[in-house]
Design a protein around this motif. Sequence first.
Motif, short mmCIF file in Angstrom:
data_model
loop_
_atom_site.label_atom_id
_atom_site.label_comp_id
_atom_site.label_asym_id
_atom_site.label_seq_id
_atom_site.Cartn_x
_atom_site.Cartn_y
_atom_site.Cartn_z
N ASP A 26 0.90 -1.19 0.03
CA ASP A 26 -0.09 0.05 -0.01
C ASP A 26 0.99 1.37 0.08
O ASP A 26 2.04 0.99 -0.10
CB ASP A 26 -0.87 0.08 1.09
CG ASP A 26 -0.40 -0.10 2.84
OD1 ASP A 26 0.87 0.33 2.52
OD2 ASP A 26 -1.08 -0.26 3.42
N GLY A 27 0.17 2.37 0.13
CA GLY A 27 1.10 3.55 -0.04
C GLY A 27 2.13 3.70 1.16
O GLY A 27 3.35 4.07 0.68
N ARG A 71 -2.23 6.06 -7.35
CA ARG A 71 -2.01 6.83 -6.24
C ARG A 71 -3.33 7.56 -5.65
O ARG A 71 -3.71 7.59 -4.60
CB ARG A 71 -1.29 7.82 -6.78
CG ARG A 71 -0.62 8.70 -5.60
CD ARG A 71 0.50 9.89 -5.99
NE ARG A 71 1.73 9.11 -6.57
CZ ARG A 71 2.32 9.21 -7.87
NH1 ARG A 71 1.72 10.36 -8.66
NH2 ARG A 71 3.26 8.56 -8.49
N VAL A 72 -4.24 7.98 -6.72
CA VAL A 72 -5.28 8.61 -6.48
C VAL A 72 -6.59 7.63 -6.08
O VAL A 72 -7.04 7.86 -5.22
CB VAL A 72 -5.84 9.32 -7.72
CG1 VAL A 72 -7.44 9.70 -7.38
CG2 VAL A 72 -4.92 10.31 -8.06
N ARG A 73 -6.46 6.46 -6.68
CA ARG A 73 -7.63 5.47 -6.62
C ARG A 73 -7.15 4.48 -5.31
O ARG A 73 -8.07 4.33 -4.29
CB ARG A 73 -7.53 4.36 -7.69
CG ARG A 73 -8.76 3.49 -7.49
CD ARG A 73 -8.98 2.80 -8.84
NE ARG A 73 -9.95 1.65 -8.64
CZ ARG A 73 -9.26 0.28 -8.78
NH1 ARG A 73 -8.32 0.22 -9.33
NH2 ARG A 73 -10.38 -0.42 -8.49
N GLU A 74 -5.93 4.17 -5.00
CA GLU A 74 -5.49 3.19 -3.98
C GLU A 74 -4.59 3.87 -3.18
O GLU A 74 -4.40 3.11 -2.05
CB GLU A 74 -4.98 1.86 -4.66
CG GLU A 74 -5.90 1.31 -5.56
CD GLU A 74 -5.25 0.35 -6.51
OE1 GLU A 74 -4.00 -0.18 -6.06
OE2 GLU A 74 -5.77 -0.31 -7.39
N GLY A 75 -4.18 4.86 -3.27
CA GLY A 75 -3.09 5.53 -2.49
C GLY A 75 -1.44 5.02 -2.64
O GLY A 75 -0.60 5.12 -1.79
#
Length: 108
Positions: A26-27, A71-75
């Motif tokens: 994840d991010g 990045r926008v959708r899932e971080g």
Amino acid sequence: FNALDEIKGYKSALDSWNRAKTVPNDGSGDLTLLYSYIKALDPNSVVREGEINISKATGSVPENILTAYKRVREGKLLSDQQRQEYISEVGRIYNDRARQAQETGAFF
């Protein structure tokens, strides 16, 4: 013995490798992976935002577009391919530093 640069570099690379191979997908895991990569390259560096930004932009143009979407959708900060490349590179650095430390240890 532990004060030698080769041993310090090995210990730092080991720490980076242990973090890199277990980060979540994840991010926050991406950020930890980038930090681990930069610290593996230069254990004495202070990781700055510019270094993180350069590392994030290492993919091809289409890959960067897909990563921007994720990045926008899932971080996520990295594509799956970039993530694997960084993990592999931290592992390679760790192996090199382990070999150097082992060679240094042979003299003691």
